[in-house]
Design an enzyme around this catalytic site. Sequence first.
Site, PDB file in Angstrom:
ATOM      1  N   CYS A 115      -9.853  -7.257   2.639  1.00  0.00           N
ATOM      2  CA  CYS A 115     -10.176  -5.997   3.321  1.00  0.00           C
ATOM      3  C   CYS A 115     -11.627  -5.629   3.087  1.00  0.00           C
ATOM      4  CB  CYS A 115      -9.257  -4.881   2.829  1.00  0.00           C
ATOM      5  SG  CYS A 115      -8.346  -5.297   1.379  1.00  0.00           S
ATOM      6  N   GLN A 117       0.636  -9.853  -5.819  1.00  0.00           N
ATOM      7  CA  GLN A 117       0.120 -11.228  -5.876  1.00  0.00           C
ATOM      8  C   GLN A 117       0.946 -12.120  -6.796  1.00  0.00           C
ATOM      9  OE1 GLN A 117      -2.178 -12.489  -3.978  1.00  0.00           O
ATOM     10  NE2 GLN A 117      -3.237 -10.694  -3.189  1.00  0.00           N
ATOM     11  N   THR A 158      13.067   5.314  10.484  1.00  0.00           N
ATOM     12  CA  THR A 158      13.939   4.171  10.777  1.00  0.00           C
ATOM     13  C   THR A 158      13.316   2.916  10.196  1.00  0.00           C
ATOM     14  OG1 THR A 158      14.543   5.279  12.821  1.00  0.00           O
ATOM     15  CG2 THR A 158      15.079   2.926  12.672  1.00  0.00           C
ATOM     16  N   SER A 207       4.964  -6.958  -1.491  1.00  0.00           N
ATOM     17  CA  SER A 207       4.685  -7.030  -0.060  1.00  0.00           C
ATOM     18  C   SER A 207       5.161  -8.367   0.496  1.00  0.00           C
ATOM     19  CB  SER A 207       3.179  -6.899   0.148  1.00  0.00           C
ATOM     20  OG  SER A 207       2.872  -6.960   1.515  1.00  0.00           O
ATOM     21  N   ALA A 208       5.775  -8.329   1.707  1.00  0.00           N
ATOM     22  CA  ALA A 208       6.332  -9.566   2.272  1.00  0.00           C
ATOM     23  C   ALA A 208       5.257 -10.573   2.667  1.00  0.00           C
ATOM     24  CB  ALA A 208       7.183  -9.224   3.496  1.00  0.00           C
ATOM     25  N   HIS A 209       4.100 -10.083   3.122  1.00  0.00           N
ATOM     26  CA  HIS A 209       3.163 -11.039   3.731  1.00  0.00           C
ATOM     27  C   HIS A 209       2.396 -11.891   2.711  1.00  0.00           C
ATOM     28  CE1 HIS A 209      -0.940  -9.033   3.535  1.00  0.00           C
ATOM     29  NE2 HIS A 209      -0.184  -8.004   3.253  1.00  0.00           N
ATOM     30  N   THR A 243       0.850  -1.203   0.000  1.00  0.00           N
ATOM     31  CA  THR A 243       0.000   0.000   0.000  1.00  0.00           C
ATOM     32  C   THR A 243       0.880   1.246   0.000  1.00  0.00           C
ATOM     33  OG1 THR A 243      -1.748  -1.176   1.174  1.00  0.00           O
ATOM     34  CG2 THR A 243      -1.793   1.238   1.293  1.00  0.00           C
ATOM     35  N   ASN A 300      -5.855  -9.417  -7.531  1.00  0.00           N
ATOM     36  CA  ASN A 300      -5.906 -10.104  -6.236  1.00  0.00           C
ATOM     37  C   ASN A 300      -7.162 -10.934  -6.020  1.00  0.00           C
ATOM     38  OD1 ASN A 300      -6.430  -7.114  -6.232  1.00  0.00           O
ATOM     39  ND2 ASN A 300      -7.534  -7.650  -4.392  1.00  0.00           N
TER      40      ASN A 300
HETATM   41  C1  PLP Z   1      -2.500  -6.562  -5.401  1.00  0.00           C
HETATM   42  C2  PLP Z   1      -2.299  -6.009  -4.032  1.00  0.00           C
HETATM   43  N1  PLP Z   1      -1.725  -4.810  -3.884  1.00  0.00           N
HETATM   44  C3  PLP Z   1      -1.507  -4.272  -2.676  1.00  0.00           C
HETATM   45  C4  PLP Z   1      -1.888  -4.926  -1.526  1.00  0.00           C
HETATM   46  C5  PLP Z   1      -1.622  -4.278  -0.210  1.00  0.00           C
HETATM   47  O1  PLP Z   1      -0.483  -4.829   0.385  1.00  0.00           O
HETATM   48  P1  PLP Z   1      -0.073  -4.489   1.874  1.00  0.00           P
HETATM   49  O2  PLP Z   1      -1.005  -5.282   2.740  1.00  0.00           O
HETATM   50  O3  PLP Z   1       1.351  -4.925   1.997  1.00  0.00           O
HETATM   51  O4  PLP Z   1      -0.214  -3.017   2.075  1.00  0.00           O
HETATM   52  C6  PLP Z   1      -2.486  -6.182  -1.622  1.00  0.00           C
HETATM   53  C7  PLP Z   1      -2.914  -6.902  -0.400  1.00  0.00           C
HETATM   54  O5  PLP Z   1      -4.048  -7.281  -0.268  1.00  0.00           O
HETATM   55  C8  PLP Z   1      -2.704  -6.744  -2.909  1.00  0.00           C
HETATM   56  O6  PLP Z   1      -3.283  -7.934  -3.067  1.00  0.00           O
END
Ligand code: PLP
Length: 384
Positions: free
Chosen positions: A324, A178, A236, A198-200, A71, A150
Amino acid sequence: MRIYLDHNATTPLREEVAEAMARALRDLPGNPSSAHAEGARARAALERAREQVAALVGARPAEVVFTSGATEANHLALYGVARAEGARGGALVASAVEHPSVAEPLAALADEGHPLTLVPVDEEGRLDLAALDAALAARPLLCACIWAQNETGVLSPVAAVAERCREHGVPLLVDATQALGRLPVRLDRVPVDLLAGSAHKLNGPKGVGFLVVRGGRALAPWLRGGPQERGRRAGTPNLPGIVGLGVAAELAAAEMPARAAEQAALRDRLWEGIAAKVPGVRRTGAGADVLPNTLNVTFAGVAADLLVAALDGEGVAVSAGAACASGAAQPSPALLAMGRSPDEARSAVRFSVGLGNDAAQIDALLALLPDLVARVRAACAAGA
Ligand SMILES: Cc1ncc(COP(=O)(O)O)c(C=O)c1O
């Protein structure tokens, strides 16, 4: 035993990643910006992670900017371009199926006076390249195109988009959140200017991500107030998170082809079972290229949020649309963009497989699903 099939929402942390993060938390107390030995050790760990992320995407380490997630990376790219010198009032172009972390800042920038063109997709979710050509001919400031959607998993033709952007001299932002770890994402082969991740979604930790900024492009910083990340992102850095991202990136790079094949096999087993056992189903993006791990299915006459709740009660985690937005019963903008009616869009369930899933879990789900769908469908018909 729970069956977790919501890997597009987030992925479980790998043991190797958790261990590396615990070591960083314990053994690296310094601030990477400090001049002393503690700082130097922290800095070395930060730079090692930068190399690991750069290697995953085929970029140079100096091009990787660490952020708090995709994000923030998308905000840095979009506002960074729109607020750069001489960009005032410049046009913006994006696909109609961007993640909200791109779509919403773009809408805000449009309200501030940047004309915005959304490039449509067809009923399978495929980008309209002729419409893209027309939009690029106006020489916008930036084009944004999601690599893998996504909710539906549908892939954009990133190489074709990149080529067109290059021809028109338009910088390209690709949200690859993704796609990373599930497909080859190689900037040494596809000329993308800005790439968010994104790491998660990579079996790494939550709250850390990155933007790749190719070729020293000037961007106005989104977070100001410090020289970190070569002045591109103040604050930081989240060192344990970044160390975890680096390890997750390295493992993903090494394992990706095998993992993708395994996941595609599980995903296909699930779809074949659903198609054989459950009436009134439609696979989203059936004629398109789709992520190997994602299956989005419309169950006619079924409120997806009720089916998701029923599955949760039986120990299966899936989602209706994006994580979300789940629970809100809002029809998915991505499915609406594909021409689905709001009711159809509210009947779509996303199954996304990943590390830890196996064929026995898919079969257990298939044993439950026909009956649950019939029950929810009957309840929806009675309530309609
Ligand atoms: C395509 C896409 N972009 C951005 C994000 C947002 O990532 P983050 O949770 O690291 O902010 C997501 C997460 O749902 C995603 O699927």
